[in-house]
Design a protein around this motif. Structure first.
Motif, PDB file in Angstrom:
ATOM      1  N   MET A   1       7.474  40.725 -33.371  1.00  0.00           N
ATOM      2  CA  MET A   1       6.505  40.189 -32.449  1.00  0.00           C
ATOM      3  C   MET A   1       6.057  41.302 -31.505  1.00  0.00           C
ATOM      4  O   MET A   1       6.869  42.050 -30.994  1.00  0.00           O
ATOM      5  N   ASN A   2       4.764  41.391 -31.256  1.00  0.00           N
ATOM      6  CA  ASN A   2       4.289  42.467 -30.385  1.00  0.00           C
ATOM      7  C   ASN A   2       4.409  42.085 -28.909  1.00  0.00           C
ATOM      8  O   ASN A   2       4.674  40.936 -28.556  1.00  0.00           O
ATOM      9  N   GLU A   3       4.225  43.047 -28.047  1.00  0.00           N
ATOM     10  CA  GLU A   3       4.403  42.844 -26.605  1.00  0.00           C
ATOM     11  C   GLU A   3       3.444  41.805 -26.031  1.00  0.00           C
ATOM     12  O   GLU A   3       3.811  41.059 -25.116  1.00  0.00           O
ATOM     13  N   VAL A   4       2.231  41.748 -26.564  1.00  0.00           N
ATOM     14  CA  VAL A   4       1.252  40.781 -26.059  1.00  0.00           C
ATOM     15  C   VAL A   4       1.710  39.358 -26.344  1.00  0.00           C
ATOM     16  O   VAL A   4       1.664  38.489 -25.471  1.00  0.00           O
ATOM     17  N   ALA A   5       2.152  39.104 -27.562  1.00  0.00           N
ATOM     18  CA  ALA A   5       2.622  37.768 -27.925  1.00  0.00           C
ATOM     19  C   ALA A   5       3.849  37.374 -27.113  1.00  0.00           C
ATOM     20  O   ALA A   5       3.972  36.224 -26.675  1.00  0.00           O
ATOM     21  N   ILE A   6       4.745  38.302 -26.893  1.00  0.00           N
ATOM     22  CA  ILE A   6       5.944  38.024 -26.098  1.00  0.00           C
ATOM     23  C   ILE A   6       5.548  37.696 -24.664  1.00  0.00           C
ATOM     24  O   ILE A   6       6.023  36.721 -24.075  1.00  0.00           O
ATOM     25  N   SER A   7       4.657  38.497 -24.098  1.00  0.00           N
ATOM     26  CA  SER A   7       4.195  38.271 -22.736  1.00  0.00           C
ATOM     27  C   SER A   7       3.483  36.930 -22.607  1.00  0.00           C
ATOM     28  O   SER A   7       3.691  36.192 -21.640  1.00  0.00           O
ATOM     29  N   LEU A   8       2.673  36.598 -23.578  1.00  0.00           N
ATOM     30  CA  LEU A   8       1.965  35.327 -23.561  1.00  0.00           C
ATOM     31  C   LEU A   8       2.955  34.164 -23.560  1.00  0.00           C
ATOM     32  O   LEU A   8       2.856  33.248 -22.741  1.00  0.00           O
ATOM     33  N   GLY A   9       3.913  34.206 -24.461  1.00  0.00           N
ATOM     34  CA  GLY A   9       4.863  33.104 -24.595  1.00  0.00           C
ATOM     35  C   GLY A   9       5.874  32.994 -23.479  1.00  0.00           C
ATOM     36  O   GLY A   9       6.316  31.898 -23.129  1.00  0.00           O
ATOM     37  N   HIS A  10       6.258  34.105 -22.897  1.00  0.00           N
ATOM     38  CA  HIS A  10       7.324  34.084 -21.896  1.00  0.00           C
ATOM     39  C   HIS A  10       6.844  34.206 -20.458  1.00  0.00           C
ATOM     40  O   HIS A  10       7.602  33.910 -19.532  1.00  0.00           O
ATOM     41  N   VAL A  11       5.609  34.650 -20.259  1.00  0.00           N
ATOM     42  CA  VAL A  11       5.120  34.840 -18.894  1.00  0.00           C
ATOM     43  C   VAL A  11       3.890  33.982 -18.616  1.00  0.00           C
ATOM     44  O   VAL A  11       3.897  33.125 -17.732  1.00  0.00           O
ATOM     45  N   HIS A  12       2.835  34.199 -19.377  1.00  0.00           N
ATOM     46  CA  HIS A  12       1.543  33.600 -19.058  1.00  0.00           C
ATOM     47  C   HIS A  12       1.458  32.107 -19.354  1.00  0.00           C
ATOM     48  O   HIS A  12       1.006  31.336 -18.499  1.00  0.00           O
ATOM     49  N   LEU A  13       1.862  31.672 -20.534  1.00  0.00           N
ATOM     50  CA  LEU A  13       1.789  30.242 -20.844  1.00  0.00           C
ATOM     51  C   LEU A  13       2.654  29.401 -19.914  1.00  0.00           C
ATOM     52  O   LEU A  13       2.186  28.351 -19.443  1.00  0.00           O
ATOM     53  N   PRO A  14       3.878  29.816 -19.608  1.00  0.00           N
ATOM     54  CA  PRO A  14       4.652  29.018 -18.646  1.00  0.00           C
ATOM     55  C   PRO A  14       3.970  28.898 -17.280  1.00  0.00           C
ATOM     56  O   PRO A  14       4.033  27.846 -16.634  1.00  0.00           O
ATOM     57  N   LYS A  15       3.288  29.944 -16.830  1.00  0.00           N
ATOM     58  CA  LYS A  15       2.569  29.878 -15.560  1.00  0.00           C
ATOM     59  C   LYS A  15       1.381  28.924 -15.655  1.00  0.00           C
ATOM     60  O   LYS A  15       1.102  28.174 -14.721  1.00  0.00           O
ATOM     61  N   LEU A  16       0.680  28.956 -16.777  1.00  0.00           N
ATOM     62  CA  LEU A  16      -0.449  28.044 -16.966  1.00  0.00           C
ATOM     63  C   LEU A  16       0.010  26.595 -17.029  1.00  0.00           C
ATOM     64  O   LEU A  16      -0.639  25.698 -16.492  1.00  0.00           O
ATOM     65  N   VAL A  17       1.160  26.353 -17.676  1.00  0.00           N
ATOM     66  CA  VAL A  17       1.735  25.007 -17.734  1.00  0.00           C
ATOM     67  C   VAL A  17       2.145  24.564 -16.328  1.00  0.00           C
ATOM     68  O   VAL A  17       1.838  23.453 -15.887  1.00  0.00           O
ATOM     69  N   ALA A  18       2.832  25.432 -15.604  1.00  0.00           N
ATOM     70  CA  ALA A  18       3.271  25.107 -14.245  1.00  0.00           C
ATOM     71  C   ALA A  18       2.095  24.833 -13.323  1.00  0.00           C
ATOM     72  O   ALA A  18       2.181  23.983 -12.427  1.00  0.00           O
ATOM     73  N   GLY A  19       0.987  25.507 -13.550  1.00  0.00           N
ATOM     74  CA  GLY A  19      -0.216  25.305 -12.747  1.00  0.00           C
ATOM     75  C   GLY A  19      -1.034  24.107 -13.170  1.00  0.00           C
ATOM     76  O   GLY A  19      -2.012  23.757 -12.527  1.00  0.00           O
ATOM     77  N   GLY A  20      -0.662  23.478 -14.274  1.00  0.00           N
ATOM     78  CA  GLY A  20      -1.376  22.297 -14.745  1.00  0.00           C
ATOM     79  C   GLY A  20      -2.644  22.592 -15.507  1.00  0.00           C
ATOM     80  O   GLY A  20      -3.445  21.699 -15.765  1.00  0.00           O
TER      81      GLY A  20
END
Length: 78
Positions: A1-20
């Protein structure tokens, strides 16, 4: 898995979910919420306004610049 996919799954998507802005669907995917659609519309309006301001500042107000700032994939419900 590349760094972008890891960052998306572990950083960005959780923040978007938390923000609604997005939520998980039944098939373990992500979908945009109503709040997310509203935020997307606000972002498009801001980008369009910013593009117009930049063009006006440059002394060459071109209406086509505002159209380029809006994502072609977005819904026209905004």
């Amino acid at each position: 898995m590349n760094e972008v996919a890891i960052s998306l799954g572990h950083v960005h998507l959780p923040k978007l979910v938390a923000g609604g802005l997005v939520d998980r669907t039944g098939d373990d995917r992500y979908g945009v919420t109503e709040l997310g659609r509203s935020a997307e519309c606000a972002a498009c309006a801001f980008e369009t306004s910013l593009a117009s301001d930049v063009e006006a500042f440059d002394g060459e107000l071109r209406p086509s610049a505002a159209r380029r700032a809006v994502s072609p994939e977005r819904d026209d419900d905004c």
